[in-house]
Design an enzyme around this catalytic site. Structure first.
Site, PDB file in Angstrom:
ATOM      1  N   PHE A   1       0.914  -1.214  -0.007  1.00 21.42           N
ATOM      2  CA  PHE A   1       0.134  -0.056  -0.212  1.00 21.42           C
ATOM      3  C   PHE A   1       0.870   1.324   0.122  1.00 21.42           C
ATOM      4  O   PHE A   1       0.474   2.383  -0.359  1.00 21.42           O
ATOM      5  CB  PHE A   1      -0.950   0.023   1.110  1.00 21.42           C
ATOM      6  CG  PHE A   1      -1.858  -1.386   1.203  1.00 21.42           C
ATOM      7  CD1 PHE A   1      -2.698  -1.295  -0.008  1.00 21.42           C
ATOM      8  CD2 PHE A   1      -2.108  -2.450   2.065  1.00 21.42           C
ATOM      9  CE1 PHE A   1      -3.361  -2.734  -0.118  1.00 21.42           C
ATOM     10  CE2 PHE A   1      -3.008  -3.357   1.781  1.00 21.42           C
ATOM     11  CZ  PHE A   1      -3.553  -3.536   0.631  1.00 21.42           C
ATOM     12  N   ASP A   2       1.987   1.234   0.412  1.00 20.13           N
ATOM     13  CA  ASP A   2       3.129   2.223   0.276  1.00 20.13           C
ATOM     14  C   ASP A   2       3.168   2.459  -1.431  1.00 20.13           C
ATOM     15  O   ASP A   2       2.944   3.598  -2.003  1.00 20.13           O
ATOM     16  CB  ASP A   2       4.543   1.936   0.588  1.00 20.13           C
ATOM     17  CG  ASP A   2       4.617   2.425   2.175  1.00 20.13           C
ATOM     18  OD1 ASP A   2       3.701   2.996   2.728  1.00 20.13           O
ATOM     19  OD2 ASP A   2       5.483   1.807   2.683  1.00 20.13           O
ATOM     20  N   LEU A   3       3.298   1.458  -2.094  1.00 16.91           N
ATOM     21  CA  LEU A   3       3.406   1.438  -3.540  1.00 16.91           C
ATOM     22  C   LEU A   3       2.268   1.710  -4.124  1.00 16.91           C
ATOM     23  O   LEU A   3       2.209   2.644  -4.938  1.00 16.91           O
ATOM     24  CB  LEU A   3       4.015  -0.010  -4.106  1.00 16.91           C
ATOM     25  CG  LEU A   3       5.129  -0.316  -3.486  1.00 16.91           C
ATOM     26  CD1 LEU A   3       5.678  -1.943  -3.988  1.00 16.91           C
ATOM     27  CD2 LEU A   3       6.503   0.422  -4.214  1.00 16.91           C
TER      28      LEU A   3
END
Length: 406
Positions: A108-110
């Site tokens: 979810f960073d990405l």
């Protein structure tokens, strides 16, 4: 990492008024600002969207935070594992009798960064019609909920919790990791025709006469019988044998590769997913992951390797009207930081796709003034037309597809 490739870095203390003035000077010739501070942090320094929008009405201002700029959690900090937990993905990941499991990637960073890019492109398109910018508010938690997809819809349709299934699929059998004589592989016989071809390859067509095996619904219902039986069958041959025979019979299958095997894979190399670049301070070219975007007309342009902190402070500010003596004063007062440029010291930007199937790229040209593409290293018509600039370069944005760097 390829996270900060094709970006220029300036070291700037914008907690001081002189640093804020520099940001605003850069914004005068900018289309997009991306930031990923906690909600309301930049408001303290006069750099929030509401404080900038009147002076810069065409500005697209993208915020990528853990919980967004509204709602009861908006002030909370976040990290990827926390979002995996709160967004539901950990509860459905892992083996049935084990603990909840995070994914092996900072998913979810990405994907928050990717959704940031999608939102920015939509806002740029709207600005073409209206002439107005806007605030693009991306929440990692929102992204994680959106990506629940079929699992989330299963809950909304049935109002039932989904049990963890490990590597199994809730609606397809076999669609899972299979043991072989020497390792493991993936088998995805996703319809009855493929399953029959699997049975033929394994010399077990008799299973098609068994009511527990011959239809997908029956295999799902009788998973506790079907999976152990298929495991015993696949254990009789090595992985290479299964992959060869199943591929010939058009049955879904794949090896399970480690990263060293991925970057030696001929298809990965043919697609230009492993490149090397000259990096200042490194004696040998450095390996990077290539761009997954392939364009028919405008090729990906790997212009700059990931920069050191403040590597382009002098260059960017000189381009934006500051004189050398101004930079010295700003550096002496702690507003900016840089090492003065020595003529002829800049390393060449050689980019070499690691592939025998691909013609080596022409060494990257110098980046145009203030033009930094939105998506890490992609250079194509939209980005060139809109002249997306690098602004903050002090803090790391939460994805390889964002502009600010820490």
């Amino acid at each position: 990492t390829s996270c900060n490739r094709n970006k220029r870095s300036i070291a700037l203390n914008f907690t001081k008024p002189a640093g804020q003035d520099i940001i605003k000077q850069l914004l005068r010739d900018s289309d997009v600002l991306i930031e990923n501070f906690k909600t309301d942090t930049l408001d303290k320094f006069g750099l929030g969207y509401e404080q900038l929008k009147e002076e810069f009405p065409r500005l697209i201002y993208c915020s990528i935070t853990g919980f967004g700029h509204t709602g009861p959690y908006k002030g909370r900090p976040a990290c990827d594992m926390l979002i995996q937990a709160m967004g539901g993905s950990m509860s459905i990941t892992g083996v049935p009798d084990g603990e909840p499991m995070k994914m092996g990637l900072s998913m979810f960073d990405l994907t928050a960064g990717l959704h940031g890019v999608i939102g920015i492109l939509a806002a740029l398109h709207d600005r073409e019609r209206t002439g107005l910018g806007q605030h693009v508010d991306i929440s990692m938690l929102d992204v994680s909920v959106a990506l629940l997809q079929n699992q989330g819809m299963n809950y909304l349709a049935k109002k039932e919790r989904q049990a963890r299934m490990g590597n199994n699929h809730p609606n397809v059998v076999p669609y899972q990791v299979m043991p072989s004589k020497d390792s493991h592989f993936i088998l995805t016989a996703s319809n009855d025709e493929q399953f029959e071809r699997f049975c033929n390859v394994s010399s077990r067509l008799d299973l098609m006469q068994d009511a527990r095996f011959n239809k997908m619904q029956a295999r799902v219902v009788n998973r506790s019988v079907v999976t152990p039986m298929l495991n015993e069958i696949t254990k009789t041959k090595p992985t290479g044998w299964w992959l060869e025979k199943l591929k010939e019979s058009r049955v879904g299958c794949a090896p399970i590769l480690h990263p060293d095997e991925v970057f030696a894979n001929p298809h990965v190399l043919a697609r230009g997913m492993h490149i090397v670049m000259d990096v200042p301070g490194c004696e040998e070219p450095v390996s990077f992951i290539g761009s997954p975007m392939k364009f028919s007309r405008t090729k990906v342009n790997y212009r700059l390797p990931p920069p050191g902190l403040g590597a382009h402070t002098e260059e960017v500010l000189l381009e934006n009207g500051y004189a050398a003596q101004d930079l010295e004063m700003l550096r002496d007062s702690g507003i900016i930081d840089y090492t003065p440029h020595i003529p002829g010291s800049q390393a060449s930007k050689q980019i070499i796709p690691v592939s025998q199937c691909q013609t080596p790229a022409i060494p990257g040209s110098e980046a145009s003034k203030q033009a930094v593409p939105m998506c890490d290293d992609e250079h194509h018509g939209l980005c060139a037309h809109h002249r997306i600039p690098l602004l903050g370069v002090i803090f790391a944005a939460c994805s390889a597809y964002s502009v600010l760097t820490r």
